[in-house]
Each structure stands twice: as C-alpha cells, then as structure tokens.
Design an enzyme around this catalytic site. Structure first.
Site, PDB file in Angstrom:
ATOM      1  N   TYR A  23       1.234  14.062   0.813  1.00  0.00           N
ATOM      2  CA  TYR A  23       0.778  14.715   2.044  1.00  0.00           C
ATOM      3  C   TYR A  23       0.989  16.233   1.956  1.00  0.00           C
ATOM      4  CZ  TYR A  23       0.966   9.826   3.314  1.00  0.00           C
ATOM      5  OH  TYR A  23       0.786   8.473   3.315  1.00  0.00           O
ATOM      6  N   ARG A  81       3.333  19.940   6.596  1.00  0.00           N
ATOM      7  CA  ARG A  81       4.331  19.006   7.124  1.00  0.00           C
ATOM      8  C   ARG A  81       5.415  19.673   7.980  1.00  0.00           C
ATOM      9  NH1 ARG A  81       7.332  15.921   4.824  1.00  0.00           N
ATOM     10  NH2 ARG A  81       6.835  14.094   6.077  1.00  0.00           N
ATOM     11  N   CYS A 126      -1.198  34.000  10.735  1.00  0.00           N
ATOM     12  CA  CYS A 126      -0.931  34.607  12.033  1.00  0.00           C
ATOM     13  C   CYS A 126      -0.626  33.559  13.092  1.00  0.00           C
ATOM     14  CB  CYS A 126      -2.134  35.459  12.440  1.00  0.00           C
ATOM     15  SG  CYS A 126      -2.503  36.658  11.177  1.00  0.00           S
ATOM     16  N   GLU A 127       0.456  32.858  12.918  1.00  0.00           N
ATOM     17  CA  GLU A 127       0.927  31.851  13.877  1.00  0.00           C
ATOM     18  C   GLU A 127       2.447  31.817  13.742  1.00  0.00           C
ATOM     19  OE1 GLU A 127      -0.876  28.958  15.386  1.00  0.00           O
ATOM     20  OE2 GLU A 127      -2.839  29.264  14.462  1.00  0.00           O
ATOM     21  N   GLU A 139       0.834  -1.221   0.000  1.00  0.00           N
ATOM     22  CA  GLU A 139       0.000   0.000   0.000  1.00  0.00           C
ATOM     23  C   GLU A 139       0.862   1.262   0.000  1.00  0.00           C
ATOM     24  OE1 GLU A 139      -2.103  -0.359   3.702  1.00  0.00           O
ATOM     25  OE2 GLU A 139      -3.229  -2.123   3.080  1.00  0.00           O
ATOM     26  N   TYR A 189       5.271  18.156  11.641  1.00  0.00           N
ATOM     27  CA  TYR A 189       6.268  17.111  11.945  1.00  0.00           C
ATOM     28  C   TYR A 189       7.683  17.660  12.039  1.00  0.00           C
ATOM     29  CZ  TYR A 189       2.474  14.524   9.619  1.00  0.00           C
ATOM     30  OH  TYR A 189       1.265  14.036   9.204  1.00  0.00           O
TER      31      TYR A 189
HETATM   32  N1  LLP Z   1      -1.569   2.128   4.397  1.00  0.00           N
HETATM   33  C1  LLP Z   1      -2.043   2.605   5.559  1.00  0.00           C
HETATM   34  C2  LLP Z   1      -2.984   1.797   6.341  1.00  0.00           C
HETATM   35  C3  LLP Z   1      -1.611   3.861   6.026  1.00  0.00           C
HETATM   36  O1  LLP Z   1      -2.063   4.323   7.178  1.00  0.00           O
HETATM   37  C4  LLP Z   1      -0.701   4.630   5.248  1.00  0.00           C
HETATM   38  C5  LLP Z   1      -0.250   5.949   5.699  1.00  0.00           C
HETATM   39  C6  LLP Z   1      -0.267   4.087   4.013  1.00  0.00           C
HETATM   40  C7  LLP Z   1      -0.712   2.833   3.633  1.00  0.00           C
HETATM   41  C8  LLP Z   1       0.695   4.820   3.111  1.00  0.00           C
HETATM   42  O2  LLP Z   1       1.908   5.000   3.752  1.00  0.00           O
HETATM   43  P1  LLP Z   1       3.153   5.684   2.959  1.00  0.00           P
HETATM   44  O3  LLP Z   1       3.599   4.714   1.901  1.00  0.00           O
HETATM   45  O4  LLP Z   1       2.672   6.951   2.378  1.00  0.00           O
HETATM   46  O5  LLP Z   1       4.158   5.893   4.005  1.00  0.00           O
HETATM   47  N2  LLP Z   1       0.959  12.769   6.839  1.00  0.00           N
HETATM   48  C9  LLP Z   1       2.190  12.059   7.169  1.00  0.00           C
HETATM   49  C10 LLP Z   1       2.137  10.607   6.753  1.00  0.00           C
HETATM   50  C11 LLP Z   1       0.976   9.853   7.341  1.00  0.00           C
HETATM   51  C12 LLP Z   1       0.903   8.430   6.878  1.00  0.00           C
HETATM   52  C13 LLP Z   1      -0.369   7.796   7.305  1.00  0.00           C
HETATM   53  N3  LLP Z   1      -0.581   6.461   6.825  1.00  0.00           N
HETATM   54  C14 LLP Z   1       3.355  12.798   6.542  1.00  0.00           C
HETATM   55  O6  LLP Z   1       3.142  13.831   5.901  1.00  0.00           O
HETATM   56  O7  LLP Z   1       4.514  12.398   6.718  1.00  0.00           O
END
Ligand code: LLP
Length: 432
Positions: A387, A324, A359-360, A285, A328
C-alpha cells in the site's frame, strides 16, 4: 545488525559498516543511480514472505492468492506467479496486470463490491477461478452476463460474518456496518437463489474481515460462523469446493507481534478437520504480509527548519508517494541511510517531523523522531512495500517515484520515474 522491520533474523535490509543495505547493495548507491524518492524492494524478502505461507501449505489442498492491491508492479506479480501464487484481484485493471505478469487465470479470484459489466465480461473470458460475489444484485448481473456469453460463472459468496477484526476502522471490513459482503443471516437464502440462476455455478464461500490483523481470535470467530453456514448449506444440498478466509495478517511496523501464517493455518486446518470439512480447498488472500516488509521508500532531506517548538525535516517524498501516514495516522520507521558512525558532519540529535513539499499540513511521513540530520542526508521509510507505491498519486503535479528490485548484488529498475511531460501528455486543451 540493527533491528529492522524484516522477517525476524533476516538480512534483507541491514547496516554494513554504517551503510544501510538492501541485500548486497547500499541504499546510497541506489539513490545515486536512480534518484529519490525511490521505492526499493528486496526479492529475497519477497521470497521469504512467500515461503512463510508456502511451507505450512506443502501437501495441503490450498491456494494462496496474493492480494495484489498491496503491490501490483509487474515484476512483483511475476515473482509470485513463478513461485506458484494465485491472485486476488478487485478490478479489470488488476486482471490485466496479473495476466500480463504470467498469472494462470484459473488461480485468480475476483473480489470487490462494485464489479462493472466490462470487468465481469473480461474475467469470464479469461476464465478466472471464481467471482467473490458481494450482493444479490451482483449475482444476478454476473448470471446474465455469463448467459449472454454462453458460459457459466464460478461463484463464491463473500459473507460478512460480523466480527470485529480489532484494527483501524478504515481497514476493518467484516462488521455489519461495513459495505462489504453479504450479511451472514441472509447468506443461505442468497445461495439458494444462486443455485437456480442459469449462469451461476456455486463453488465456494469467502470472507475477508480486515487488514493489519494481529490477533488470531477474529479469524477463528469468522471461521466458526462460516462453518455454521456450511452446515446450513449442507442441509439444503448446497455443496462447496473451497473456503476462502481472505487476507489480513498484520506485519511489524513498530512493535506489533504479527501472527505467523503457519500458526493461523494450523488452527484453521484443525477446525476444518474437526467439523468435517477437511476435503475443502483452503484459499487465502494475503497482501500486506507478502510485501509490506520487503519494501522501503528512500528519500533525501531537502531542508531543515528548527523552530522554537518544532523541528521539521523537509524531504523529497510526500503524502502523494506514501499516503498511509496521512490517511491512517500510520507509523512507519525512519532510518538514516548512513548511520551516524559513518557520517562526517556533527549534526545535533533533534526531534523532527518528517514532512514533504506538498501544500497541506497533513503532508507528513513521520512525527517526533529523534534523528541527527544534515541537509541532503538520505532517509529510509521502512515497511513501505504494501500500500505504498500503489496508493501514490501525482498531486501537486509530482511525477510518481521510480521502483527498483534488488536481487543479491544486482538492482533492476522495475518502473522508471515518471517525467514531468508524462504528467499531462494525454491532456487536451480546448480549441482556439
Ligand atoms: N482480500 C480482500 C477482499 C481485501 O479487501 C484485501 C485488502 C485483501 C485481500 C488483502 O488484505 P491484506 O492481507 O493486505 O491485509 N490501504 C490499507 C489497507 C487496505 C486493505 C484493503 N483490502 C493500508 O494501507 O493499510
């Protein structure tokens, strides 16, 4: 060519005669045509990222389900669907988007800890490949909704293997203190319950341990634990059709060395073979690694402030457009759209914080970057394809950015900039 955050050796974002280009179109031209702030994606970069998974999976029993939470623009989804991708969704909204973009329902896996009745119903009616179930409560609810609809829900349990993905705590999901998944110690019991529920058909096992993972060991540790669970399940006559190892592969933002999908997949297939599970379909995924370095955020310098202790470049993008860094403490590269050699002004090199108009004090995009800047210069925030837009909001009543896809020497507006009127078009005032 400068070192940009594109897959190594690829020319998707590059300087040509001091002009930063997306494929064959200059960023300056895109900014002129579509305005700023602006998300720009390279179709060729998306394709190359897709191929990094598709090639090692040729002739293997596997399905890549794009973790579409990373970037859910219809044009992006449409490309992946055409290339043969499935989709990992986490809401009814994502289901609708994926179907609209041309996804085959039987390539969609539905993840997420809080699926609501209407979402479960919509996914059953669409005929998704599988629900990745995260609790016993959810399992019971899916069974009862499926029974009411006169169908049977294909189910995989999302197991929490309790491994440390060694990534940012907010994006680590496979530890026992995280809210995700079913603890591996009780997973066999939950499978036994699933086996007797009338509305459930067990099809697989699933895990996802986190995001921006740059080491292979956490994946292999998690897989080892899942395979031990499969041994236990085999002992109680529960057989599966697929094994889903989630997403999570990291990308290069700064100086990370990402794991190539081929390397991980080779190890995973070798382990499956060795443990007698070579017949299972493998699902992944990936989100970030398919789109992260295929997108940038273009922004224009509004004002420069040179204080005694600090220099600020106030740009027209902000934390509402790219969350981001604020959320983070994430590092994104910043590049001038026209390199200094092609610039007429004589700006001094200075160390800047790149900040937005919100304004932060937390509204920053990058800190301590040495740049030679003048007012109205265009800057590019790198690695913003994952993201980025999807996490944007309208805080401070700022309309969300436009998104553009570049393909060779063509550019396509894939989402127009929101208008100020659209911000409150559906709001209602009280009578009188
Ligand atoms: N599958 C599930 C169940 C997930 O929760 C996620 C991401 C993915 C697949 C995809 O993961 P990836 O390959 O993108 O790492 N907003 C954060 C990242 C949050 C990820 C949440 N879940 C950021 O900007 O770093």
């Amino acid at each position: 060519m400068s070192e940009l955050n594109a897959p190594a050796g690829t020319p998707f974002f590059h300087y040509d005669n001091s002009q930063l280009m997306a494929e064959s179109v200059s960023i300056a031209e895109l900014a002129e045509r579509y305005g700023t702030p602006l998300y720009v994606y390279s179709r060729a970069a998306l394709k190359a990222a897709w191929e990094s998974y598709a090639q090692p999976l040729t002739n293997r029993n596997a399905l890549v389900c794009f973790g579409m939470k990373a970037n859910s623009n219809l044009a992006v989804l449409q490309q992946f669907a055409q290339w043969g991708s499935g989709f990992d969704i986490v809401s009814g909204g994502e289901l609708a988007r994926a179907l609209k973009a041309g996804a085959q329902a039987d390539t969609i896996v539905f993840s997420g800890v809080g699926k609501q009745d209407w979402e479960i119903k919509a996914a059953l009616q669409a005929g998704v490949k599988c629900f990745n179930v995260e609790s016993t409560d959810e399992l019971e609810r899916i069974s009862s909704i499926a029974s009411q609809l006169g169908c049977v829900a294909p189910v995989s349990l999302r197991v929490n293997p309790d491994v440390d993905a060694k990534t940012h705590p907010y994006i680590s999901t496979g530890l026992k203190d995280n809210k995700f998944g079913i603890a591996i110690e009780i997973a066999a019991q939950v499978y036994q319950r699933a086996a007797v529920l009338p509305g459930i058909r067990i099809v697989g096992v699933d895990c996802h341990i986190g995001s921006q993972i740059t080491q292979i060991e956490p994946y292999l540790d998690a897989l080892e634990r899942l395979l031990n669970l499969l041994d236990t399940l085999a002992g109680i006559d529960i057989a599966l059709e697929h094994l889903d190892i989630g997403g999570g592969l990291g990308i290069r933002y700064q100086d990370e060395t990402p794991i190539a999908p081929a390397m991980l997949l080779d190890e995973v297939f070798a382990m499956l073979q060795a443990r007698g599970y070579g017949h299972l379909q493998l699902i992944m995924e990936p989100g970030r690694s398919l789109v992260g370095n295929a997108g940038i955020l273009v922004t224009r310098v509004q004002y420069l402030k040179h204080h005694q202790s600090k220099n600020f470049a106030i740009v027209d993008a902000a934390m509402n457009d790219l969350l981001r860094p604020t959320l983070y403490d994430a590092w994104h590269g910043v590049l001038p759209a026209v390199s200094r050699s092609g610039h007429s002004s004589e700006a001094q090199p200075r160390v800047y914080d790149i900040v937005g108009p919100i304004c932060e004090s937390g509204d920053w995009l990058a800190r301590d970057r040495e740049l030679q800047l003048s007012q109205n210069d265009l800057l590019v925030i790198e690695s913003a394809g994952a993201y980025g837009f999807v996490m944007s909001c309208q805080y401070n009543s700022r309309p969300r950015c436009a998104e553009v896809m570049v393909d060779g020497d063509q550019s396509y507006l894939i989402r127009p900039r929101e208008t100020v009127e659209e911000l409150f078009a559906s709001e209602q005032m009280l009578p009188g």
